[in-house]
Write a protein that holds these residues in place. Structure first.
Motif, PDB file in Angstrom:
ATOM      1  N   ALA A 170       0.846  -1.229  -0.067  1.00  0.00           N
ATOM      2  CA  ALA A 170      -0.016  -0.077   0.110  1.00  0.00           C
ATOM      3  C   ALA A 170       0.840   1.146  -0.053  1.00  0.00           C
ATOM      4  CB  ALA A 170      -0.918   0.028   1.241  1.00  0.00           C
ATOM      5  N   GLU A 171       1.870   1.339   0.705  1.00  0.00           N
ATOM      6  CA  GLU A 171       2.803   2.375   0.765  1.00  0.00           C
ATOM      7  C   GLU A 171       3.467   2.694  -0.686  1.00  0.00           C
ATOM      8  OE1 GLU A 171       4.396   2.259   5.454  1.00  0.00           O
ATOM      9  OE2 GLU A 171       5.211   1.140   3.922  1.00  0.00           O
ATOM     10  N   LEU A 172       3.966   1.679  -1.299  1.00  0.00           N
ATOM     11  CA  LEU A 172       4.491   1.767  -2.568  1.00  0.00           C
ATOM     12  C   LEU A 172       3.481   2.294  -3.421  1.00  0.00           C
ATOM     13  CD1 LEU A 172       6.587  -1.822  -2.651  1.00  0.00           C
ATOM     14  CD2 LEU A 172       7.565   0.645  -2.719  1.00  0.00           C
ATOM     15  N   ALA A 173       2.200   1.766  -3.443  1.00  0.00           N
ATOM     16  CA  ALA A 173       1.240   2.124  -4.414  1.00  0.00           C
ATOM     17  C   ALA A 173       0.914   3.434  -4.106  1.00  0.00           C
ATOM     18  CB  ALA A 173      -0.152   1.480  -4.188  1.00  0.00           C
ATOM     19  N   ALA A 174       1.031   4.054  -3.168  1.00  0.00           N
ATOM     20  CA  ALA A 174       1.077   5.768  -2.710  1.00  0.00           C
ATOM     21  C   ALA A 174       2.090   6.314  -3.102  1.00  0.00           C
ATOM     22  CB  ALA A 174       0.441   5.881  -1.152  1.00  0.00           C
ATOM     23  N   HIS A 175       3.423   5.834  -3.447  1.00  0.00           N
ATOM     24  CA  HIS A 175       4.513   6.443  -3.411  1.00  0.00           C
ATOM     25  C   HIS A 175       4.296   7.632  -4.717  1.00  0.00           C
ATOM     26  CE1 HIS A 175       8.619   7.347  -4.330  1.00  0.00           C
ATOM     27  NE2 HIS A 175       9.140   7.069  -2.991  1.00  0.00           N
ATOM     28  N   PRO A 176       4.808   8.732  -4.564  1.00  0.00           N
ATOM     29  CA  PRO A 176       4.592   9.841  -5.501  1.00  0.00           C
ATOM     30  C   PRO A 176       5.038   9.197  -7.121  1.00  0.00           C
ATOM     31  CG  PRO A 176       5.556  10.714  -3.702  1.00  0.00           C
ATOM     32  CD  PRO A 176       5.498   9.427  -3.396  1.00  0.00           C
ATOM     33  N   THR A 177       6.035   8.583  -7.087  1.00  0.00           N
ATOM     34  CA  THR A 177       6.596   8.428  -8.326  1.00  0.00           C
ATOM     35  C   THR A 177       6.248   6.986  -8.822  1.00  0.00           C
ATOM     36  OG1 THR A 177       8.629   6.774  -7.305  1.00  0.00           O
ATOM     37  CG2 THR A 177       8.914   9.061  -7.480  1.00  0.00           C
ATOM     38  N   LEU A 178       5.268   6.325  -8.150  1.00  0.00           N
ATOM     39  CA  LEU A 178       4.570   5.152  -8.781  1.00  0.00           C
ATOM     40  C   LEU A 178       3.078   5.189  -8.875  1.00  0.00           C
ATOM     41  CD1 LEU A 178       6.534   2.690  -6.341  1.00  0.00           C
ATOM     42  CD2 LEU A 178       7.115   3.198  -8.748  1.00  0.00           C
ATOM     43  N   ARG A 179       2.567   6.465  -9.292  1.00  0.00           N
ATOM     44  CA  ARG A 179       1.315   6.826  -9.422  1.00  0.00           C
ATOM     45  C   ARG A 179       0.693   6.194 -10.768  1.00  0.00           C
ATOM     46  NH1 ARG A 179       1.281  12.930  -6.973  1.00  0.00           N
ATOM     47  NH2 ARG A 179       1.086  12.376  -4.841  1.00  0.00           N
ATOM     48  N   THR A 180       1.467   6.075 -11.856  1.00  0.00           N
ATOM     49  CA  THR A 180       1.337   5.625 -12.956  1.00  0.00           C
ATOM     50  C   THR A 180       1.418   4.176 -13.049  1.00  0.00           C
ATOM     51  OG1 THR A 180       3.482   5.744 -13.950  1.00  0.00           O
ATOM     52  CG2 THR A 180       1.716   7.656 -14.220  1.00  0.00           C
ATOM     53  N   VAL A 181       1.729   3.489 -12.082  1.00  0.00           N
ATOM     54  CA  VAL A 181       2.069   1.688 -12.058  1.00  0.00           C
ATOM     55  C   VAL A 181       0.758   1.476 -11.605  1.00  0.00           C
ATOM     56  CG1 VAL A 181       3.204  -0.125 -11.256  1.00  0.00           C
ATOM     57  CG2 VAL A 181       4.686   2.263 -11.892  1.00  0.00           C
ATOM     58  N   THR A 182       0.151   0.548 -12.289  1.00  0.00           N
ATOM     59  CA  THR A 182      -1.074  -0.222 -11.857  1.00  0.00           C
ATOM     60  C   THR A 182      -0.736  -1.082 -10.676  1.00  0.00           C
ATOM     61  OG1 THR A 182      -0.912  -2.036 -13.446  1.00  0.00           O
ATOM     62  CG2 THR A 182      -2.005   0.033 -14.058  1.00  0.00           C
ATOM     63  N   ALA A 183      -1.711  -1.583  -9.974  1.00  0.00           N
ATOM     64  CA  ALA A 183      -1.475  -2.501  -8.890  1.00  0.00           C
ATOM     65  C   ALA A 183      -1.188  -3.745  -9.462  1.00  0.00           C
ATOM     66  CB  ALA A 183      -3.000  -2.422  -8.077  1.00  0.00           C
ATOM     67  N   ALA A 184      -1.678  -4.336 -10.474  1.00  0.00           N
ATOM     68  CA  ALA A 184      -1.265  -5.500 -11.106  1.00  0.00           C
ATOM     69  C   ALA A 184       0.038  -5.310 -11.698  1.00  0.00           C
ATOM     70  CB  ALA A 184      -2.216  -5.859 -12.407  1.00  0.00           C
ATOM     71  N   GLN A 185       0.463  -4.081 -12.026  1.00  0.00           N
ATOM     72  CA  GLN A 185       1.889  -4.146 -12.526  1.00  0.00           C
ATOM     73  C   GLN A 185       2.979  -4.347 -11.501  1.00  0.00           C
ATOM     74  OE1 GLN A 185       1.524  -0.305 -14.570  1.00  0.00           O
ATOM     75  NE2 GLN A 185       1.914  -1.596 -16.782  1.00  0.00           N
ATOM     76  N   MET A 186       2.359  -3.738 -10.283  1.00  0.00           N
ATOM     77  CA  MET A 186       3.231  -3.579  -9.141  1.00  0.00           C
ATOM     78  C   MET A 186       3.385  -4.967  -8.548  1.00  0.00           C
ATOM     79  SD  MET A 186       4.295  -1.393  -6.595  1.00  0.00           S
ATOM     80  CE  MET A 186       3.216   0.052  -6.661  1.00  0.00           C
ATOM     81  N   ALA A 187       2.248  -5.630  -8.506  1.00  0.00           N
ATOM     82  CA  ALA A 187       2.354  -7.082  -7.959  1.00  0.00           C
ATOM     83  C   ALA A 187       3.312  -7.975  -8.971  1.00  0.00           C
ATOM     84  CB  ALA A 187       0.965  -7.718  -7.899  1.00  0.00           C
ATOM     85  N   GLN A 188       3.071  -7.822  -9.922  1.00  0.00           N
ATOM     86  CA  GLN A 188       3.766  -8.704 -10.912  1.00  0.00           C
ATOM     87  C   GLN A 188       5.360  -8.383 -10.718  1.00  0.00           C
ATOM     88  OE1 GLN A 188       3.822  -8.127 -15.199  1.00  0.00           O
ATOM     89  NE2 GLN A 188       4.023 -10.357 -15.537  1.00  0.00           N
ATOM     90  N   ALA A 189       5.687  -6.935 -10.751  1.00  0.00           N
ATOM     91  CA  ALA A 189       7.198  -6.635 -10.525  1.00  0.00           C
ATOM     92  C   ALA A 189       7.552  -7.205  -9.300  1.00  0.00           C
ATOM     93  CB  ALA A 189       7.336  -5.116 -10.643  1.00  0.00           C
ATOM     94  N   LEU A 190       7.073  -6.961  -8.056  1.00  0.00           N
ATOM     95  CA  LEU A 190       7.539  -7.744  -6.819  1.00  0.00           C
ATOM     96  C   LEU A 190       7.640  -9.073  -6.818  1.00  0.00           C
ATOM     97  CD1 LEU A 190       5.294  -5.247  -4.495  1.00  0.00           C
ATOM     98  CD2 LEU A 190       7.732  -5.070  -4.781  1.00  0.00           C
ATOM     99  N   PHE A 191       6.815  -9.718  -7.627  1.00  0.00           N
ATOM    100  CA  PHE A 191       6.827 -11.431  -7.465  1.00  0.00           C
ATOM    101  C   PHE A 191       8.278 -11.672  -8.426  1.00  0.00           C
ATOM    102  CE2 PHE A 191       2.155 -11.598  -7.575  1.00  0.00           C
ATOM    103  CZ  PHE A 191       2.004 -11.797  -6.194  1.00  0.00           C
ATOM    104  N   VAL A 192       8.410 -10.891  -9.338  1.00  0.00           N
ATOM    105  CA  VAL A 192       9.486 -11.257 -10.441  1.00  0.00           C
ATOM    106  C   VAL A 192      10.945 -10.920  -9.758  1.00  0.00           C
ATOM    107  CG1 VAL A 192      10.665 -10.403 -12.417  1.00  0.00           C
ATOM    108  CG2 VAL A 192       8.364 -10.794 -12.517  1.00  0.00           C
ATOM    109  N   LEU A 193      10.889  -9.577  -9.228  1.00  0.00           N
ATOM    110  CA  LEU A 193      12.102  -9.101  -8.424  1.00  0.00           C
ATOM    111  C   LEU A 193      12.307 -10.060  -6.930  1.00  0.00           C
ATOM    112  CD1 LEU A 193      11.346  -5.360  -8.502  1.00  0.00           C
ATOM    113  CD2 LEU A 193      13.382  -6.483  -9.631  1.00  0.00           C
ATOM    114  N   THR A 194      11.429 -10.595  -6.449  1.00  0.00           N
ATOM    115  CA  THR A 194      11.651 -11.620  -5.435  1.00  0.00           C
ATOM    116  C   THR A 194      12.255 -12.773  -5.871  1.00  0.00           C
ATOM    117  OG1 THR A 194       9.661 -10.640  -4.032  1.00  0.00           O
ATOM    118  CG2 THR A 194      10.427 -12.716  -3.438  1.00  0.00           C
ATOM    119  N   GLY A 195      11.688 -13.363  -7.073  1.00  0.00           N
ATOM    120  CA  GLY A 195      12.233 -14.622  -7.682  1.00  0.00           C
ATOM    121  C   GLY A 195      13.706 -14.297  -8.225  1.00  0.00           C
TER     122      GLY A 195
END
Length: 535
Positions: A367-392
């Motif tokens: 939720a904090e990342l989603a509210a970050h000023p530099t990430l307003r154009t990143v959708t929730a689905a894109q955020m989720a996929q990126a975090l999964f990939v970066l974790t992997g």
């Protein structure tokens, strides 16, 4: 010669390696389920069982770094004693047993477990023991609980099965026990090489097997003993493993290896289309293994499968916290896979990595990342996929909340102290525990010795080097440069100091963020405090 009855044909002469397996960490298992939109009922405090824990490093790290009740069994008493020693050091709620799976099944004091895990063991045991494991899961895994099992699989292993058979025959028929198992393994590998060099038609028809033997020659002999020379050695297709576990009411849910979820790295476009057209999950996974020539699977099964929608997934992710476990500059956005390269979307991934690096890598919720000023154009689905990939990819990790971190910190501090003290005399353990990620952190022997020196009050890399060198010299050890031992004490100390400076500049801030270091300083030449006690 008949094996002692308690070993059931399993290698016990050579100790297993001190491996750590992040895939079995509780948060990684739950995140892998969430990434595939699979529900589970893993509760807190956790009830966790590891079957065949080897030296017990993974089990001890997870028990120290997570709240809950931890159990494990490994029938080798030497390995069980090592696991108990680490558990006593950390004070974790862990019971390390030296019982067989059959003996464990007969206990009447086992709780219902949320998580049952076993790494590699499935391939090295008899059919009867696999049925016992399924029975344990049937009766001791809670409804909604998850089971992690990793194993050698076909078709990837199929061409090399005759190579293993050849080496095993030589080990058992052509060498004497008096030579010792390590020497017999060397002789078996050398013999297989001679057969290849004789221009045997099998190896001419399967040149990749000869290449595999070259890799085998470079492996630690303790590892090879357990990987290749047990009496039972059964790579099996996914469908066969799934059939065993179906008896325990378990259904396949996901791979614990998040990188394997990136289809573009592993599958061509036509292969992705083919898999999408297959409705039955067992057939689909089996075909995927053929497409990838899969050799080793890391599967999560669930008792009571339930899928969720993407909106449900995003809603569940809101409270999850993540941290960047690599330096921002070290994150690569072009990644290579078996079928080619994939380019991570820069306008999505780069600002996420930058946001995670803020505040000295302090954990941040979805939720904090989603509210970050530099990430307003990143959708929730894109955020989720990126975090999964970066974790992997190993750049990001899910983390506990602050209350759980505080509860785990005394245990990980004590465990890390014990592990770091071992580094004075041995480099066999390359991980320590993070109360933040609930998992292990890769820290090599020399870096562990730097941490020990800091805990002993040494404040700069040169002092660390001077502190470490006498121990190395006493044991006849030297650092290497260009493949050759560095000859003089002065040169070794200078090299250690340079390594220490690099460690201070690149790793300490990360170890701080992961809770191994209590607080760091911007001046890399000054030591931080550590969450380990002085010796």
């Amino acid at each position: 010669m008949t094996s002692p009855s308690w070993t059931a044909g399993y290698v016990s002469e050579l100790d297993y390696t001190h491996g750590y397996y992040r895939e079995m960490s509780p948060l990684n298992l739950e995140l892998a389920m969430l990434s595939r939109m699979q529900a589970h009922s893993v509760g807190r405090p956790l009830r966790y069982l590891e079957l065949g824990f080897g030296q017990g490093l993974s089990l001890n790290i997870h028990a120290a770094a997570n709240e809950g009740e931890f159990w494990g069994t490994d029938f080798n008493p030497t390995q069980a004693a090592n696991a108990r020693e680490l558990a006593q050091a950390s004070g974790a709620n862990l019971r390390a047993l030296d019982q067989s799976f059959e003996e464990l099944r007969g206990r009447d004091d086992l709780p219902e477990f949320d998580v049952i895990v076993l790494h590699g063991i499935w391939s090295w045991i008899s059919d009867e023991n696999r049925r016992v494991i399924a029975d344990i899961a049937r009766n001791r895994l809670a409804v909604g609980g998850i089971l992690y099992v990793s194993y050698n699989t076909t078709p990837g292993w199929s061409p090399a099965i005759p190579l293993r058979h050849l080496m095993s025959l030589h080990l058992n028929l052509a060498t004497g026990e008096a030579n010792g198992l390590g020497s017999r393994i060397d002789a078996a590998v050398d013999f297989a090489e001679k057969v290849i060099d004789s221009n045997a038609l099998y190896f001419r028809a399967n040149p990749a097997v000869a290449e595999r033997l070259k890799a085998i020659k470079n492996h630690n002999r303790n590892y090879l003993a357990h990987e290749f020379f047990n009496a039972d050695w059964h790579p099996m297709p996914f469908s066969e493993a799934a059939a065993y576990l179906e008896q325990a009411k378990l259904s396949f849910a996901a791979s614990s290896n998040l990188v394997s979820h990136i289809d573009a790295l592993h599958l061509t476009g036509p292969q992705q289309q083919l898999l999408a057209s297959i409705a039955h999950p067992m057939l689909r996974e089996s075909v995927r293994d053929y497409c990838e020539n899969q050799q080793f699977r890391r599967d999560i099964f669930v008792k009571g499968p339930r899928t969720m929608t993407q909106p449900q997934q995003i809603e569940m992710l809101q409270s999850w916290r993540f941290m960047l476990t690599s330096q921002e500059r070290d994150v690569q956005y072009k990644i290579a896979g078996p079928v080619g390269e994939a380019q991570l979307q820069g306008d999505v991934y780069r600002p996420i990595v930058a946001a995670l690096a803020e505040g000295r890598h302090a954990p941040k919720s979805f939720a904090e990342l989603a509210a970050h000023p530099t990430l307003r154009t990143v959708t929730a689905a894109q955020m989720a996929q990126a975090l999964f990939v970066l974790t992997g990819l190993g750049h990001v990790s899910a983390v506990h909340d602050e209350q759980k971190i505080a509860a785990a910190r005394p245990r990980t501090r004590a465990l890390n102290k014990a592990l770091i003290e071992r580094a004075v005399f041995s480099g066999d353990v390359g991980y320590i525990a993070s109360p933040v990620t609930g998992a292990g952190v890769s820290v090599g022997r020399i870096q562990q010795l730097f941490l020990r020196s800091i805990a002993r009050g040494r404040s700069a890399p040169q002092e660390w080097a001077v502190d470490i060198w006498p121990w190395m010299e006493q044991q006849g050890q030297r650092l290497m440069r260009d493949g050759k031992p560095i000859p003089t004490a002065t040169e070794n100390i200078s090299e250690l100091a340079a390594m220490g400076q690099d460690f201070a500049e690149k790793r300490l801030v990360l170890l701080e963020a992961m809770g191994v270091v209590d607080h760091a300083r911007d001046d890399a030449s000054v030591s931080p405090g550590l969450s380990i006690a002085a010796a």
